[in-house]
Scaffold this active site. Structure first.
Site, PDB file in Angstrom:
ATOM      1  N   LYS A 107       0.992  -1.098   0.025  1.00 52.06           N
ATOM      2  CA  LYS A 107       0.138   0.047  -0.049  1.00 52.06           C
ATOM      3  C   LYS A 107       0.901   1.215  -0.071  1.00 52.06           C
ATOM      4  O   LYS A 107       1.647   1.439   0.805  1.00 52.06           O
ATOM      5  CB  LYS A 107      -0.845  -0.016   1.291  1.00 52.06           C
ATOM      6  CG  LYS A 107      -1.889   1.007   1.280  1.00 52.06           C
ATOM      7  CD  LYS A 107      -2.970   0.743   2.486  1.00 52.06           C
ATOM      8  CE  LYS A 107      -4.228   2.019   2.298  1.00 52.06           C
ATOM      9  NZ  LYS A 107      -4.955   1.662   3.472  1.00 52.06           N
ATOM     10  N   ILE A 183      -4.141 -10.567   0.622  1.00 51.82           N
ATOM     11  CA  ILE A 183      -5.484 -11.510   1.077  1.00 51.82           C
ATOM     12  C   ILE A 183      -6.105 -11.742  -0.132  1.00 51.82           C
ATOM     13  O   ILE A 183      -6.384 -11.046  -1.192  1.00 51.82           O
ATOM     14  CB  ILE A 183      -6.426 -10.861   1.973  1.00 51.82           C
ATOM     15  CG1 ILE A 183      -5.773 -10.146   3.119  1.00 51.82           C
ATOM     16  CG2 ILE A 183      -7.728 -11.566   1.999  1.00 51.82           C
ATOM     17  CD1 ILE A 183      -5.133 -10.968   4.150  1.00 51.82           C
ATOM     18  N   ASP A 229     -13.977   3.173   9.565  1.00 49.30           N
ATOM     19  CA  ASP A 229     -14.334   3.007   8.451  1.00 49.30           C
ATOM     20  C   ASP A 229     -14.846   1.750   7.974  1.00 49.30           C
ATOM     21  O   ASP A 229     -14.352   1.211   6.790  1.00 49.30           O
ATOM     22  CB  ASP A 229     -13.331   3.782   7.414  1.00 49.30           C
ATOM     23  CG  ASP A 229     -13.900   4.077   6.062  1.00 49.30           C
ATOM     24  OD1 ASP A 229     -14.953   4.151   6.024  1.00 49.30           O
ATOM     25  OD2 ASP A 229     -12.933   4.405   5.289  1.00 49.30           O
ATOM     26  N   ASN A 234     -14.395  -2.122   3.064  1.00 52.40           N
ATOM     27  CA  ASN A 234     -13.158  -2.570   3.992  1.00 52.40           C
ATOM     28  C   ASN A 234     -12.922  -3.794   4.544  1.00 52.40           C
ATOM     29  O   ASN A 234     -12.424  -4.025   5.451  1.00 52.40           O
ATOM     30  CB  ASN A 234     -13.044  -1.296   4.791  1.00 52.40           C
ATOM     31  CG  ASN A 234     -12.377  -0.066   4.085  1.00 52.40           C
ATOM     32  OD1 ASN A 234     -11.652  -0.299   3.234  1.00 52.40           O
ATOM     33  ND2 ASN A 234     -12.792   1.274   4.762  1.00 52.40           N
ATOM     34  N   ASP A 246      -7.853  -1.830   5.926  1.00 54.31           N
ATOM     35  CA  ASP A 246      -7.883  -0.178   5.963  1.00 54.31           C
ATOM     36  C   ASP A 246      -8.086   0.368   7.300  1.00 54.31           C
ATOM     37  O   ASP A 246      -9.110   1.031   7.703  1.00 54.31           O
ATOM     38  CB  ASP A 246      -9.045   0.081   5.030  1.00 54.31           C
ATOM     39  CG  ASP A 246      -8.889   1.640   4.484  1.00 54.31           C
ATOM     40  OD1 ASP A 246      -7.822   2.188   4.812  1.00 54.31           O
ATOM     41  OD2 ASP A 246      -9.629   1.996   3.718  1.00 54.31           O
TER      42      ASP A 246
END
Ligand code: ADP
Ligand code: MN
Length: 292
Positions: A107, A183, A229, A234, A246
């Site tokens: 990320k 994942i 969130d 997510n 996330d």
């Protein structure tokens, strides 16, 4: 000063390139990625899994198992948006043998400042991060978000097996680049719950709902965190289980806004499963169950 037409065009093109590339891959970011490759943490950046407002996510593999020269090829500067999206499909496709090579998700937080404005409320009031948070230094800010995500993931990952929450394991974190467990399998990321749900039988959805109820409570009671969130966007559906991702905006449960965020999470999860006809708990009851 008078520019020739050609010069102007080139100047415009350079600016355009810089505008798109700098969204993620400025020189500094490329340097960090190169270091991760040289240190054999990752083997390169392969398919782009997601381009978001705040970060892009790429597929990668364990750097110990691949020759260096091919890897370095994979981070050559992309020339335009299309190339960023298909990044390595042209330069190097990872020959994945999932039996021996671990797959990673990388990320890369965007270093541009704009998207981070609305995030201040998550950091303000949080002792762990308030000190290092400088509103006017975007580089520091994104690093902090990345740091927050890494720390929160590690905290959840460390929970004892009896209290486990499915989240990606953190492999490495360098500045604003987070390397975590992938994942999914063979370069195909697990679908978001939102995309998987239409294909799942009702009984599976019921199970997922209760697993998420349990996960929210574990997150709160034992992880001492509120996701902030949490929604069908997510949560990844993998091996019949919900994986929570996330967590960069997740806050400590004693954060002044944590109740507000928890109610939002509860609202999202509840309305999603209601849409699929799952018999859900009343929101207020769920809130009490999680926080009791
Ligand atoms: P953001 O929403 O801020 O862009 P996320 O962390 O939600 O960032 O990641 C965006 C998307 O990338 C996710 O919806 C998911 O599809 C994919 N993704 C993120 N982390 C992983 C992971 N560890 N394994 C597989 N896919 C992932
Ligand atoms: Mn997300």
């Amino acid at each position: 000063m008078v520019h020739s037409g050609k010069k102007l065009r080139r100047k415009k093109k350079d600016n355009d390139d810089r505008a798109t590339i700098s969204q993620v891959f400025d020189t500094y970011t490329r340097l960090i990625v190169a270091r991760l490759i040289n240190n054999r943490v990752i083997s390169g950046l392969f398919g782009c899994i997601s381009t978001g407002k705040e970060a892009n996510v790429y597929h990668s593999t364990d750097g110990k198992h691949k020759p260096l020269s091919a890897d370095v090829e994979a981070i050559k500067m992309p020339k335009n948006k299309e190339n960023i999206a298909s990044f390595s499909s042209s330069s190097s496709k990872a020959p994945i043998d999932s039996s021996t090579v671990s797959e990673y998700a990388v990320k890369v937080y965007k270093t541009s400042i704009m998207q981070f404005r609305d995030r201040e409320r998550y950091v303000e009031g949080e002792q762990r991060f308030e000190k290092g948070y400088k509103k006017h230094n975007s580089k520091k800010m994104v690093q902090l978000w990345c740091e927050k995500e890494a720390r929160n993931l590690m905290r959840l990952y460390k929970l004892p097996p009896s209290l486990s929450i499915n989240t990606p394991r953190v492999i490495a974190k360098k500045e604003h680049v987070l390397v975590m467990e992938f994942i999914g399998k063979d370069g195909i990321a697990a679908p978001k719950l939102k995309d998987a749900a239409p294909f799942l039988p009702h009984t599976r959805l019921v199970k997922l709902y209760w697993e998420l109820v349990r996960a929210m409570r574990t997150l709160y009671v034992h992880g001492r965190l509120v996701h902030g969130d949490l929604s069908e966007y997510n949560i990844l559906y993998y091996k019949k289980k919900p994986f929570i991702i996330d967590v960069s905006q997740s806050v400590e449960k004693d954060h002044p806004m944590s109740d507000v965020f928890l109610r939002m999470d509860i609202h999202n999860v509840t309305s999603f499963f209601m849409k699929y006809g799952v018999c859900v708990m009343k929101r207020k009851r769920l809130f009490d169950f999680i926080t009791a």
